[in-house]
Motif scaffolding. Structure first.
Motif, short mmCIF file in Angstrom:
data_model
loop_
_atom_site.label_atom_id
_atom_site.label_comp_id
_atom_site.label_asym_id
_atom_site.label_seq_id
_atom_site.Cartn_x
_atom_site.Cartn_y
_atom_site.Cartn_z
N THR A 207 40.40 48.87 45.35
CA THR A 207 39.72 47.71 45.93
C THR A 207 40.35 46.39 45.50
O THR A 207 40.45 45.45 46.29
N PHE A 208 40.79 46.31 44.25
CA PHE A 208 41.31 45.05 43.71
C PHE A 208 42.70 45.23 43.12
O PHE A 208 43.01 46.31 42.62
N PRO A 209 43.52 44.16 43.15
CA PRO A 209 43.27 42.88 43.81
C PRO A 209 43.25 43.06 45.33
O PRO A 209 43.83 44.01 45.85
N VAL A 210 42.59 42.12 46.03
CA VAL A 210 42.50 42.19 47.48
C VAL A 210 43.79 41.63 48.06
O VAL A 210 44.08 40.45 47.92
N TRP A 211 44.55 42.49 48.73
CA TRP A 211 45.93 42.16 49.09
C TRP A 211 46.03 41.01 50.09
O TRP A 211 47.02 40.27 50.10
N ASN A 212 45.01 40.83 50.95
CA ASN A 212 45.11 39.80 51.98
C ASN A 212 44.26 38.57 51.66
O ASN A 212 43.91 37.80 52.53
N LEU A 213 43.93 38.37 50.37
CA LEU A 213 43.37 37.12 49.89
C LEU A 213 44.44 36.39 49.09
O LEU A 213 45.36 37.02 48.55
N PRO A 214 44.37 35.05 48.96
CA PRO A 214 45.37 34.32 48.18
C PRO A 214 45.42 34.77 46.72
O PRO A 214 44.44 35.28 46.18
N LEU A 215 46.57 34.55 46.10
CA LEU A 215 46.78 34.97 44.71
C LEU A 215 45.72 34.38 43.79
O LEU A 215 45.20 35.08 42.91
N LYS A 216 45.40 33.10 43.97
CA LYS A 216 44.46 32.42 43.08
C LYS A 216 43.05 32.37 43.67
O LYS A 216 42.24 31.53 43.27
N HIS A 217 42.74 33.23 44.60
CA HIS A 217 41.38 33.32 45.11
C HIS A 217 40.47 33.81 43.98
O HIS A 217 40.86 34.71 43.22
N PRO A 218 39.27 33.24 43.82
CA PRO A 218 38.39 33.66 42.73
C PRO A 218 38.11 35.17 42.68
O PRO A 218 37.95 35.72 41.58
N VAL A 219 38.05 35.85 43.83
CA VAL A 219 37.84 37.30 43.82
C VAL A 219 38.97 37.99 43.08
O VAL A 219 38.74 38.92 42.29
N ASN A 220 40.21 37.55 43.32
CA ASN A 220 41.36 38.16 42.65
C ASN A 220 41.45 37.73 41.18
O ASN A 220 41.84 38.53 40.31
N ILE A 221 41.08 36.49 40.88
CA ILE A 221 41.08 36.05 39.48
C ILE A 221 40.03 36.85 38.70
O ILE A 221 40.25 37.23 37.54
N ALA A 222 38.89 37.13 39.33
CA ALA A 222 37.84 37.92 38.67
C ALA A 222 38.34 39.32 38.33
O ALA A 222 37.93 39.90 37.32
N TYR A 223 39.24 39.87 39.17
CA TYR A 223 39.81 41.18 38.85
C TYR A 223 40.66 41.10 37.58
O TYR A 223 40.61 41.99 36.73
N GLU A 224 41.44 40.02 37.45
CA GLU A 224 42.24 39.86 36.23
C GLU A 224 41.33 39.76 35.01
O GLU A 224 41.64 40.30 33.94
N ALA A 225 40.21 39.05 35.15
CA ALA A 225 39.26 38.94 34.04
C ALA A 225 38.68 40.30 33.68
O ALA A 225 38.51 40.62 32.50
N ALA A 226 38.42 41.11 34.69
CA ALA A 226 37.83 42.43 34.47
C ALA A 226 38.81 43.38 33.79
O ALA A 226 38.39 44.34 33.14
N THR A 227 40.09 43.15 33.98
CA THR A 227 41.11 44.05 33.42
C THR A 227 41.92 43.37 32.32
O THR A 227 43.06 43.75 32.05
N ALA A 228 41.33 42.36 31.69
CA ALA A 228 42.05 41.62 30.65
C ALA A 228 42.48 42.53 29.51
O ALA A 228 43.52 42.32 28.89
N ASP A 229 41.68 43.58 29.25
CA ASP A 229 42.04 44.52 28.18
C ASP A 229 43.24 45.36 28.53
O ASP A 229 43.95 45.86 27.66
N LEU A 230 43.52 45.53 29.84
CA LEU A 230 44.68 46.31 30.30
C LEU A 230 45.90 45.41 30.49
O LEU A 230 47.00 45.91 30.75
N ASN A 231 45.69 44.10 30.41
CA ASN A 231 46.76 43.12 30.60
C ASN A 231 47.36 43.17 32.00
O ASN A 231 48.55 42.93 32.20
N ASP A 232 46.53 43.51 33.00
CA ASP A 232 46.98 43.47 34.39
C ASP A 232 47.16 42.02 34.83
O ASP A 232 46.39 41.14 34.44
N VAL A 233 48.17 41.80 35.67
CA VAL A 233 48.44 40.46 36.19
C VAL A 233 48.63 40.56 37.69
O VAL A 233 49.42 41.37 38.18
N ASN A 234 47.90 39.75 38.44
CA ASN A 234 48.08 39.71 39.89
C ASN A 234 49.39 39.00 40.22
O ASN A 234 49.74 38.00 39.59
#
Length: 492
Positions: A207-234
């Protein structure tokens, strides 16, 4: 609660898209399922209107042509790795997942133990599954995976793994958590299917990151926050941009592994059916957002909530400062601070005035209700009572639970249950209300408005216990807490 996501549209177009992908590969598709298939509360928080079991309901439309393969790593079995959200080990979660899938009418055809090198704990787990009538397979550690393509794409690599017998057009490959080896199982199956002359394909459902939303869209930033422990980066998918001249969003791990996947696909098929990691995905979530402002607001709240969760974990020694720092950096990208979460400041302001732990809840219409800890109630129980009285139109001065009923409960907690905290928790308050509702009209009205708390946001100036956190989760209330572990001495 304001909705920003069309769940009915999602159920329709997502299942249709997966059917199209199955047909693309000769009616046999291995679908790697990333994230949670049910209980996806992150998605429901950042996409209001998305139901926690939406993906499962969507796939239920394909149940007759689908089967599920559950993957678990022998390393995780050996380490007794625990799911943080459920508090159970990965091997126990395999059993839970199997039971849940079967309840919903899915065929769970087998379990694959990956990274297998003869571990005794893995052998014991496989034996347990076999006694239950569950078919199990072993996939072995391949030296140099995933970069040693020549070895991987050979009889000494994928060819050494057990061939997983499947019978249906759609094979959903899932696991208790990340790092289990789902992708490797899918690719191993493609190799072994190809050797048997069977055409099969691979796709990724994440589901995330949402490929057809902008890179800095809050939905995609929220995914980075959710996976901060995995160090994922959009990231912008460079392969997609080069192939199509269009911007698409993916994350670092998929982008980094794509050249290796490209070589593996070429070894199996002679060519790669995909030009980019984004091509591999089948996610249609981005097409079902019908109110972007609502989803942006919910996602910004989620970023802040994740920040407080990380602060709490660090206070308890369960995470390091880098996770907190990463999420705090995301605040700048989202152009927010903690006070964007509208329940934070009122809770802190009341705590400053009163000198005791306090809470604040933001209701669906924007109304803020606050509470403080008393001799009778904890702050979380008090804010629930205050909120439902407001929603039910009951005057704040009305005592829904009389003191003479609270005191016997407190006596039992202290003298019989050996609790050190005599104040009532949220679950105890709700049970008391239920008992009283049989003959008290106000209590009955208060209970009836509980569903209106779904989607509301709460902030507490003290970390809450597990019982209170679970009640908020069941009510669908977003919770954040300041990382304060001790209550003021005056309240002990």
């Amino acid at each position: 609660m304001k909705y920003g996501f069309d769940n009915d549209k999602y159920l329709k177009i997502q299942s249709e898209h997966i059917k199209e992908r199955i047909a693309q590969f000769g009616n046999k598709l291995y679908l790697e399922l990333g994230g949670k298939l049910f209980d996806d509360y992150h998605a429901s928080r950042v996409l209001p209107g998305f139901k926690p079991d939406s993906k499962l309901k969507m796939l239920s439309q394909l149940a007759d042509s689908a089967e599920i393969v559950i993957v678990i790593s022998a390393r995780d079995i050996e380490k007794n790795k625990v799911r943080g959200d459920l508090g159970i080990t990965y091997d126990m979660d395999v059993l839970r997942l199997r039971e849940e899938f079967q309840k919903r009418g899915f065929l769970v055809s087998s379990v694959v133990v990956t990274h297998y090198n003869g571990q005794s704990s893995a052998d014991a787990f496989r034996a347990r599954l076999q006694r239950m009538g569950v078919t199990t397979y072993a996939h072995y550690t391949i030296e140099g995976y995933p970069n040693n393509v020549d070895l991987i794409d050979s009889d000494d690599g994928f060819g050494r793994n057990d061939y997983v017998e499947t019978t249906r057009p759609l094979v959903i490959v899932t696991a208790p958590g990340p790092g289990s080896g789902k992708m490797a199982v899918c690719l191993s199956q493609l190799y072994n299917e190809n050797k048997r002359g069977i055409e099969a394909g691979y796709a990724k459902f994440e589901t995330f990151p949402v490929w057809n939303l902008p890179l800095k869209h809050p939905v995609n930033i929220a995914y980075e926050a959710a996976t901060a422990d995995l160090n994922d980066v959009n990231m912008i998918d460079p392969f997609h941009l080069e192939a199509y001249g269009k911007t698409a969003i993916n994350y670092n791990r998929d982008i980094e592994i794509f050249p290796v996947l490209n070589a593996l696909f070429e070894g199996i098929y002679g060519q790669n059916p995909y030009k980019s990691p984004t091509d591999m995905g089948v996610n249609m979530v981005g097409f079902c957002i019908d109110d972007d402002d609502v989803c942006c607001d919910a996602s910004k709240n989620e970023i802040i909530r994740r920040y407080f969760t990380a602060l709490n974990a660090m206070a308890m020694g369960d995470c390091n400062e880098s996770e907190v720092n990463k999420i705090s950096l995301l605040f700048k990208q989202a152009k927010i601070d903690v006070n964007y979460r509208r329940c934070v400041a009122p809770a802190r302001e009341r705590a400053e005035r009163c000198g005791v732990p306090c809470s604040a809840i933001e209701l669906a219409d924007g109304t803020i209700i606050t509470s403080e800890t008393s001799e009778l109630l904890g702050t979380s129980a008090a804010v629930i009572l205050n909120a439902i009285k407001h929603l039910a139109g009951i005057d704040h001065s009305v005592k829904l639970i009389p003191q003479h009923m609270i005191e016997p409960i407190q006596y039992t907690k202290i003298n019989y249950l050996r609790s050190r905290n005599k104040r009532l928790h949220t679950d105890e308050v709700l049970v008391a209300l239920s008992v009283l509702s049989t003959h008290d009209e106000a209590c009955r009205r208060a209970l009836e408005v509980l569903p209106q708390l779904h989607g509301c946001q709460v902030h507490s100036t003290v970390m809450l216990g597990e019982v209170d956190r679970k009640i908020y989760k069941k009510l669908g209330v977003g919770l954040s807490c300041d990382p304060a572990q001790k209550k003021p001495k005056t309240m002990l």
